[in-house]
Design a protein around this motif. Structure first.
Motif, mmCIF file in Angstrom:
data_model
loop_
_atom_site.group_PDB
_atom_site.id
_atom_site.type_symbol
_atom_site.label_atom_id
_atom_site.label_comp_id
_atom_site.label_asym_id
_atom_site.label_seq_id
_atom_site.Cartn_x
_atom_site.Cartn_y
_atom_site.Cartn_z
ATOM 1 N N GLU A 58 0.834 -1.203 0.000
ATOM 2 C CA GLU A 58 0.000 0.000 0.000
ATOM 3 C C GLU A 58 0.871 1.257 0.000
ATOM 4 O OE1 GLU A 58 -0.310 -2.503 2.042
ATOM 5 O OE2 GLU A 58 -2.246 -3.400 1.538
ATOM 6 N N ILE A 59 1.972 1.210 0.759
ATOM 7 C CA ILE A 59 2.873 2.361 0.820
ATOM 8 C C ILE A 59 3.553 2.572 -0.531
ATOM 9 C CG2 ILE A 59 4.987 3.273 1.877
ATOM 10 C CD1 ILE A 59 4.199 1.858 4.445
ATOM 11 N N LEU A 100 1.062 4.139 -2.878
ATOM 12 C CA LEU A 100 0.868 5.560 -2.558
ATOM 13 C C LEU A 100 2.050 6.382 -3.057
ATOM 14 C CD1 LEU A 100 -0.598 7.866 -1.085
ATOM 15 C CD2 LEU A 100 0.611 7.176 1.009
ATOM 16 N N GLU A 101 3.255 5.871 -2.845
ATOM 17 C CA GLU A 101 4.458 6.576 -3.279
ATOM 18 C C GLU A 101 4.469 6.750 -4.797
ATOM 19 O OE1 GLU A 101 9.350 6.126 -3.119
ATOM 20 O OE2 GLU A 101 8.069 4.587 -2.245
ATOM 21 N N SER A 126 1.970 6.625 -6.839
ATOM 22 C CA SER A 126 0.851 7.492 -7.238
ATOM 23 C C SER A 126 1.244 8.961 -7.108
ATOM 24 C CB SER A 126 -0.386 7.207 -6.377
ATOM 25 O OG SER A 126 -0.830 5.883 -6.563
ATOM 26 N N LEU A 127 2.011 9.278 -6.069
ATOM 27 C CA LEU A 127 2.471 10.658 -5.885
ATOM 28 C C LEU A 127 3.378 11.084 -7.026
ATOM 29 C CD1 LEU A 127 2.786 13.239 -4.198
ATOM 30 C CD2 LEU A 127 4.646 12.103 -2.962
#
Length: 268
Positions: free
Chosen positions: A3-4, A7-8, A10-11
């Motif tokens: 998940e991390i 998220l990374e 996606s940023l």
């Protein structure tokens, strides 16, 4: 952990999308956005004292890819002054490599302050639309080599394409604005190439870099930014003919001041 990582990445995609759109719309270098965003984001996703180095090196690597298409587009319109490019290229290559390589002797906090000062000056220029008055002709090889070395080293140290500095230099030497912008896009290629190489070699000595790096270049951020910017740059370029770009540049100048202040007070 997955998940991390999602998220990374996606940023980085969002950053690339915004950078590509702004570059197409306003004709600005992506490094002005990429470096402060990455430097801040990386402090949350990795435990390293080299986050600003990584942000700058990764920015240069992305600029090499994006400037290829930009320079080719300008070349198709016969706008690039290849004679000026050739005179600047040697100095730019040398300066950009030196700038990248000596970065290992700067702390992240020092690099962030150098970046913040330069970005602040660029933002002020955008706000007031300052342009140098053409007052002379291009110098010979030695003069251009010296100018290229200065442009290359400064651009490499802070992770921006050479256009931000090359364009006013060429305009000052009586090159038309259209040709100056086109030639600056071509000059960004040796800046990004030599600067990236310098950062790769400098990063080989670092001991606390995260996985997926080559020297200081962080590949997940590189690919995320590139993948998104490819699609949004043409959109920005198309809207440039329909929106009040001068007004947008001033608004963007305010945004750059905020990023500059963030980098001036960046602590790692």
């Amino acid at each position: 952990m997955p998940e991390i990582l999602l998220l990374e990445f996606s940023l980085y995609l969002v950053t690339g999308a915004f950078v590509g759109f702004a570059a197409g719309l306003l004709g600005i270098g992506g490094g002005l956005i990429i470096v402060p965003v990455l430097a801040t984001a990386l402090t949350y996703f990795m435990d390293s004292s080299q986050t600003v180095h990584i942000a700058i090196a990764t920015s240069l690597a992305t600029i090499f890819v994006t400037s290829l298409s930009s320079a080719y587009a300008h070349h198709k319109h016969d706008a690039v002054r290849w004679d000026a490019f050739r005179m600047l290229a040697f100095g730019v290559l040398l300066g950009a490599f030196i700038g990248g390589w000596v970065s290992q002797y700067f702390s992240s906090n020092m690099l962030s302050k150098v970046f913040g000062i330069l970005e602040l000056l660029i933002a002020i220029n955008m706000l007031f639309a300052l342009k140098p008055n053409p007052s002379r002709e291009l110098p010979g090889f030695i003069g251009n080599a010296a100018a290229g070395t200065t442009i290359g080293s400064l651009s490499s140290i802070v992770g921006i394409g050479g256009g931000t500095l090359t364009t006013p230099y060429l305009v000052w030497n009586n090159v038309s604005m259209h040709q100056a912008i086109a030639t600056s896009a071509a000059v960004s290629l040796p800046v990004a190439l030599a600067g990236s190489l310098g950062y790769i070699l400098a990063g080989m000595q670092a001991t606390d870099l995260p996985a997926y790096t080559t020297g200081y270049i962080y590949w997940p951020a590189f690919f995320g930014i590139i993948l998104a910017s490819i699609f949004t740059a043409p959109v920005g370029a198309k809207l440039a003919h329909k929106l009040p770009v001068k007004t947008l540049k001033r608004a963007f100048g305010v945004f750059l001041i905020i990023l500059a202040v963030k980098m001036l007070f960046f602590t790692n």
